[in-house]
Design a protein around this motif. Sequence first.
Motif, mmCIF file in Angstrom:
data_model
loop_
_atom_site.group_PDB
_atom_site.id
_atom_site.type_symbol
_atom_site.label_atom_id
_atom_site.label_comp_id
_atom_site.label_asym_id
_atom_site.label_seq_id
_atom_site.Cartn_x
_atom_site.Cartn_y
_atom_site.Cartn_z
ATOM 1 N N THR A 154 0.822 -1.209 0.000
ATOM 2 C CA THR A 154 0.000 0.000 0.000
ATOM 3 C C THR A 154 0.855 1.257 0.000
ATOM 4 O O THR A 154 0.599 2.199 -0.768
ATOM 5 C CB THR A 154 -0.940 -0.009 1.219
ATOM 6 N N LEU A 155 1.856 1.291 0.843
ATOM 7 C CA LEU A 155 2.704 2.479 0.922
ATOM 8 C C LEU A 155 3.446 2.710 -0.392
ATOM 9 O O LEU A 155 3.551 3.849 -0.871
ATOM 10 C CB LEU A 155 3.688 2.342 2.083
ATOM 11 N N ALA A 156 3.955 1.641 -0.992
ATOM 12 C CA ALA A 156 4.668 1.788 -2.266
ATOM 13 C C ALA A 156 3.743 2.344 -3.345
ATOM 14 O O ALA A 156 4.108 3.266 -4.089
ATOM 15 C CB ALA A 156 5.251 0.444 -2.698
ATOM 16 N N ALA A 157 2.542 1.792 -3.432
ATOM 17 C CA ALA A 157 1.617 2.233 -4.474
ATOM 18 C C ALA A 157 1.142 3.657 -4.236
ATOM 19 O O ALA A 157 0.972 4.434 -5.184
ATOM 20 C CB ALA A 157 0.432 1.278 -4.555
ATOM 21 N N ASP A 158 0.922 4.028 -2.978
ATOM 22 C CA ASP A 158 0.470 5.388 -2.708
ATOM 23 C C ASP A 158 1.574 6.409 -2.976
ATOM 24 O O ASP A 158 1.296 7.571 -3.275
ATOM 25 C CB ASP A 158 -0.031 5.515 -1.270
ATOM 26 N N LEU A 159 2.814 5.972 -2.905
ATOM 27 C CA LEU A 159 3.929 6.837 -3.290
ATOM 28 C C LEU A 159 3.997 7.039 -4.803
ATOM 29 O O LEU A 159 4.766 7.861 -5.288
ATOM 30 C CB LEU A 159 5.255 6.239 -2.806
ATOM 31 N N GLY A 160 3.190 6.263 -5.537
ATOM 32 C CA GLY A 160 3.201 6.352 -6.992
ATOM 33 C C GLY A 160 4.159 5.386 -7.644
ATOM 34 O O GLY A 160 4.407 5.464 -8.851
ATOM 35 N N ARG A 161 4.687 4.436 -6.860
ATOM 36 C CA ARG A 161 5.642 3.460 -7.382
ATOM 37 C C ARG A 161 5.218 2.052 -6.961
ATOM 38 O O ARG A 161 5.867 1.406 -6.139
ATOM 39 C CB ARG A 161 7.045 3.790 -6.872
#
Length: 373
Positions: A154-161
């Motif tokens: 989740t954190l990676a995707a919310d960072l845009g990556r």
Amino acid sequence: MTWNHPRGYDPMVACSRLWREKTGVSIEWEKRSLQDFESFSVEELARAYDLIVIDHPHVGQITAEKCLAPLDVPGREAEREALAKASVGRSYPSYTWQDRQWAFPIDAATQVQAWRPDLIDAAPKIWTEVLELAQRSRVLLPLRPPHSLMCFFTLAADLGRPCAVESPSDLIDPDTGETVFEMLREIAALLDPECLTMDPIAVFEKMAEAGSRIACAPLIYGYVPYAAAGFRPNRLFFCDMPTVGGNGPVGSALGGTGIAVSAFSAAGEEAIDFAYWIASGDVQRGLYAAAGGQPGHAAAWEDEAVNVATGDFYRGTRATLEGAWVRPRHDGYMAFQQAASDRLNEGLAGRQDAPRVVADINRLFRQSFAAPG
């Protein structure tokens, strides 16, 4: 077979009772623990049960094992089109694999935020506000495998990556992976160490118990029963996840469940009929929701009465669901999910160097394509 929680069991029993009244077909449900639900062999269940509640990352494995019956049977195209149009986020297509439909969503979920408005004025909107609350011992985060890995996703995707999903490459580029691991390590250091052994239900029980001072669980799979008045001593409220990348509440690791039919069933036609019926809008916003379920159909998520009964659980988290990210689903992913979660927790508990942990997770991901199951 379904999972052992009121949200997973009660609506199946209630709907099956009505189905028997309508059709004369009797369905008996058994249940398994949440941990088993996330890791147990679908093939074993398919050999023992006609109807199975599954989660979408199993679809690559079950396709290879040929243990479930595809639900895209001829003559019911209009019904499937209606279900697809009513998908909450990518819930419906998450069960589509190799151009076949292996389950219908009956429960939509993703990592959202739970909070106590009697303890804080507003839920955190951004990650730095979560850290501030954690410094005051007001935060819990479920980090028991596989939930630590779900937070990583989740954190990676919310960072845009976002992490990779389909190709046998690295799961994540090293720089991003190390950034996300450090974010998890930072908050884990502020939390009760018991979080490493807690799943969402354990966190909710702690938040909702009498005298609890826990005000926020920032990344946690929503459980609608806790949003109902009187379910526990303290009522929980749910809202969109806090953001870390300035892109809004996007990238949450999609969860939820779908209704599937065993390929070995001697009553396959009757089981498929039930699957279509229980996934339909009228049932989902009616009896399924009233019995404590967390529907997977947009008709329920948009229903006024359903929202009023749950403190706007559905409206409050809809944006996060619509922006959710679908995990890898290839044959071999489920074993990776367990191994990567264990490795991540080992790194968090042992305060290990981020590059080594991320390199190991990337290696495990590459290997998951070479060694299915």
